[in-house]
Design a protein around this motif. Structure first.
Motif, PDB file in Angstrom:
ATOM      1  N   ILE A  80       0.917  -1.301   0.001  1.00 31.26           N
ATOM      2  CA  ILE A  80      -0.172   0.127   0.015  1.00 31.26           C
ATOM      3  C   ILE A  80       0.970   1.324   0.200  1.00 31.26           C
ATOM      4  O   ILE A  80       0.621   2.062  -0.706  1.00 31.26           O
ATOM      5  N   ALA A  81       1.992   1.506   0.852  1.00 32.95           N
ATOM      6  CA  ALA A  81       2.695   2.391   0.701  1.00 32.95           C
ATOM      7  C   ALA A  81       3.393   2.796  -0.351  1.00 32.95           C
ATOM      8  O   ALA A  81       3.609   3.907  -0.892  1.00 32.95           O
ATOM      9  N   PHE A 108      -3.836  -7.111  -5.712  1.00 37.71           N
ATOM     10  CA  PHE A 108      -5.117  -6.212  -5.526  1.00 37.71           C
ATOM     11  C   PHE A 108      -5.623  -6.436  -4.272  1.00 37.71           C
ATOM     12  O   PHE A 108      -6.006  -5.414  -3.531  1.00 37.71           O
ATOM     13  N   ASP A 109      -5.826  -7.738  -3.952  1.00 36.69           N
ATOM     14  CA  ASP A 109      -6.307  -7.988  -2.529  1.00 36.69           C
ATOM     15  C   ASP A 109      -5.608  -7.362  -1.486  1.00 36.69           C
ATOM     16  O   ASP A 109      -5.992  -6.777  -0.455  1.00 36.69           O
ATOM     17  N   ALA A 110      -4.187  -7.241  -1.416  1.00 35.00           N
ATOM     18  CA  ALA A 110      -3.251  -6.549  -0.648  1.00 35.00           C
ATOM     19  C   ALA A 110      -3.495  -5.081  -0.561  1.00 35.00           C
ATOM     20  O   ALA A 110      -3.391  -4.493   0.566  1.00 35.00           O
ATOM     21  N   ILE A 111      -3.832  -4.363  -1.654  1.00 37.13           N
ATOM     22  CA  ILE A 111      -3.780  -2.938  -1.863  1.00 37.13           C
ATOM     23  C   ILE A 111      -5.144  -2.191  -1.547  1.00 37.13           C
ATOM     24  O   ILE A 111      -5.306  -1.118  -1.408  1.00 37.13           O
ATOM     25  N   LEU A 128      -9.504   6.315  -2.958  1.00 30.58           N
ATOM     26  CA  LEU A 128      -8.374   7.310  -2.192  1.00 30.58           C
ATOM     27  C   LEU A 128      -7.325   7.366  -2.973  1.00 30.58           C
ATOM     28  O   LEU A 128      -6.327   8.275  -2.403  1.00 30.58           O
ATOM     29  N   LEU A 129      -6.749   6.467  -3.858  1.00 28.44           N
ATOM     30  CA  LEU A 129      -5.715   6.648  -4.429  1.00 28.44           C
ATOM     31  C   LEU A 129      -5.691   7.516  -5.746  1.00 28.44           C
ATOM     32  O   LEU A 129      -5.501   7.253  -6.948  1.00 28.44           O
ATOM     33  N   THR A 130      -6.107   8.695  -5.567  1.00 24.81           N
ATOM     34  CA  THR A 130      -6.118   9.551  -6.686  1.00 24.81           C
ATOM     35  C   THR A 130      -5.006  10.378  -7.350  1.00 24.81           C
ATOM     36  O   THR A 130      -4.110  10.481  -6.349  1.00 24.81           O
TER      37      THR A 130
END
Length: 199
Positions: A80-81, A108-111, A128-130
């Motif tokens: 995610i980071a 995908f499942d992780a993020i 939120l990842l805009t």
């Protein structure tokens, strides 16, 4: 510019989707001298799939997790980071049996994390990842573009949009299993498309 490259082929060598992803990253880097590139090869560094223990860890409050649970969640946190820090994301995505690879599905499942990469509102989910550009390099053995049997692109579009990644450019290399001439045509067209998109 921070560039994140995700290679999701089961092949560490000889992958067309990875070749195209490399080409996209090279063009991005050339246009932005000093760009930082982070590469994650999901074949060389497979991410664990979701199992019952993972779900228990994710749904246990952070302060109450045991060491094993904390370590498992930390694996997802690291991915995610990387996504949060990226300005551009390049995904190499071969088609396996009409869809994405299990390697990419695990990523995908992780993020996908509620209140971190998306949140639910009264009007539905909000990503939120805009503010990031995404390039997806697709490699297919046959010709599937815009066909009903293509479950890969709709899945990619739906998931990426769900987490806020709406600015997505697809590069296609199709017919890779249809003989040397078809491979040469597919590669030439994909390379031309990269040059046209990344001017």
């Amino acid at each position: 510019m921070n560039i994140l490259q995700i290679n999701s082929s089961a092949r560490s060598n000889g992958s067309e989707s990875t070749r195209l992803a490399d080409a996209i990253v090279a063009r991005l880097g050339a246009a932005a001298p000093g760009a930082s590139v982070t590469r994650r090869d999901l074949a060389a560094q497979p991410h664990p799939v979701i199992d019952e223990a993972t779900l228990q860890a994710l749904f246990t409050p952070a302060a109450q997790r045991n060491a094993e649970q904390a370590a498992r969640v930390a694996l997802d946190d690291a991915l995610i980071a990387q996504v949060q820090a990226a300005d551009a994301i390049v995904i190499g995505s071969p088609m396996y049996n009409f869809g994405i690879t299990v390697q990419l599905k695990s990523w995908f499942d992780a993020i996908a994390r509620a209140n971190v990469t998306f949140r639910y509102t009264e009007n539905g989910p909000v990503g939120l990842l805009t503010g990031k550009k995404v390039y997806v390099a697709l490699a297919r053995g046959g010709m599937h573009r815009d066909a009903a049997r293509d479950a890969q692109v709709p899945h990619l579009k739906a998931f990426l949009s769900f987490v806020g990644l709406d600015d997505v450019q697809f590069i296609y290399a199709e017919g890779m299993g249809m003989g040397p001439e078809a491979v040469a045509r597919a590669q030439a067209q994909a390379d031309a498309d990269i040059n046209a998109v990344l001017v």
